[in-house]
Scaffold this active site. Sequence first.
Site, PDB file in Angstrom:
ATOM      1  N   GLY A 142      86.790  96.581  43.811  1.00  0.00           N
ATOM      2  CA  GLY A 142      85.516  97.299  43.691  1.00  0.00           C
ATOM      3  C   GLY A 142      84.632  97.123  44.912  1.00  0.00           C
ATOM      4  O   GLY A 142      83.407  97.166  44.817  1.00  0.00           O
ATOM      5  N   ASP A 149      83.133 100.746  38.452  1.00  0.00           N
ATOM      6  CA  ASP A 149      82.943  99.781  39.544  1.00  0.00           C
ATOM      7  C   ASP A 149      81.468  99.599  39.876  1.00  0.00           C
ATOM      8  O   ASP A 149      80.991  98.486  40.033  1.00  0.00           O
ATOM      9  CB  ASP A 149      83.698 100.223  40.802  1.00  0.00           C
ATOM     10  N   GLY A 183      91.139  97.392  44.744  1.00  0.00           N
ATOM     11  CA  GLY A 183      91.145  96.896  43.366  1.00  0.00           C
ATOM     12  C   GLY A 183      89.986  95.992  43.015  1.00  0.00           C
ATOM     13  O   GLY A 183      89.717  95.743  41.849  1.00  0.00           O
ATOM     14  N   SER A 218      84.133  99.097  47.424  1.00  0.00           N
ATOM     15  CA  SER A 218      83.357 100.288  47.801  1.00  0.00           C
ATOM     16  C   SER A 218      82.093 100.379  46.954  1.00  0.00           C
ATOM     17  O   SER A 218      81.019 100.700  47.451  1.00  0.00           O
ATOM     18  CB  SER A 218      84.202 101.557  47.661  1.00  0.00           C
ATOM     19  N   ALA A 219      82.194 100.069  45.662  1.00  0.00           N
ATOM     20  CA  ALA A 219      81.000 100.119  44.797  1.00  0.00           C
ATOM     21  C   ALA A 219      80.029  99.002  45.147  1.00  0.00           C
ATOM     22  O   ALA A 219      78.813  99.197  45.134  1.00  0.00           O
ATOM     23  CB  ALA A 219      81.420 100.012  43.337  1.00  0.00           C
ATOM     24  N   ALA A 220      80.563  97.824  45.474  1.00  0.00           N
ATOM     25  CA  ALA A 220      79.672  96.725  45.875  1.00  0.00           C
ATOM     26  C   ALA A 220      78.894  97.144  47.120  1.00  0.00           C
ATOM     27  O   ALA A 220      77.715  96.840  47.275  1.00  0.00           O
ATOM     28  CB  ALA A 220      80.484  95.456  46.130  1.00  0.00           C
TER      29      ALA A 220
END
Length: 339
Positions: A130, A175, A128, A132-134
Amino acid sequence: PKPPPNGVPPAEEESEATTKKQKTEESNADKLAETNAFGKLILFGEHFVVYKAPALVGAVAAYTDCAMEFTDKEDGSIEIIDNRPAVPNYKTKKAEEGRKAVELVLEHLNVKKGVKLTFGGDLCCVSGIGASAAQTVSLARAIAQTVPLDLTEEEINAAGYEGEKGYHGTPSGIDNTAATFGGLLRFQRTDADPIFEKKKIKEPIRIVYASTGITSSTTEVVGDVRAKKEKEPEWFDALLQKYLALVPKAEKALEEGDLTELGKLMDENHALCQDLTVSCKESDELVEAARKAGALGAKMSGTGRGGLMLALTPTEEAQNAVAEALEKLAPQVWKTSFQ
């Protein structure tokens, strides 16, 4: 006494070496800081955003960074050292998806040589936020820095999005956009590129967010909602219309700094998530506890069926009181603000 062979007294030589070391460390820290990518929380619109409804998202101050070096292996092998803080089991559960994501970013930016990647930062990985996007955006920044490539922020964002496919199948793009640009964003998917605009807020908005301790799979939950939507289109459409009526009010409340109205709308969005079947008992209990402790509003945030919830706390006192109440129930609680 004999002068030192190089004419520099040992004490001075040592202090020169120390200064040089400090400068190298500072320069490395600056390089690493250039790869920072932020976490995010969805304020409004989880799941509806997949179907081109606008969502409102806030980047949190915590970040992931990435150090990259080329190895002498020509076979394109990838060594990943993951030093990010994380809730229990997150990294094991997501390891395979994470490797796939890394491969996709490297492929997108045409990196064929062997690399060693070290991920770090202070963003705690939890469903929740983010994470993975970071990770994929920080990797894109590290590639641009190391190769080097002259990439615009839009190109960094696009590379992060490619990586997100390793984690999410069909990511919404929210994200990676928050991870790249930070701040508060209005985000909407279209058939072409997504539209996003940065929102100005009068002053930082204090929030508390907490983990249910459950790591859920975005791909699975989004797939479940899609299947239910296809089976019962009228059910989904009725909820979507309610959401579309709510989101402009939320934008107005954010712009005007009307936190009471914003909190009320967060509560309404949580009820829609419950109707969508993406909330769960653990989230609902945390949301209830936050409201009782003085939050102006609270809701689940992100994929749902676990993951995170967030609470709107207008003052430092309220923020502390809500965090304290949630700490009795949740395995992890964080205090931050949307800037």
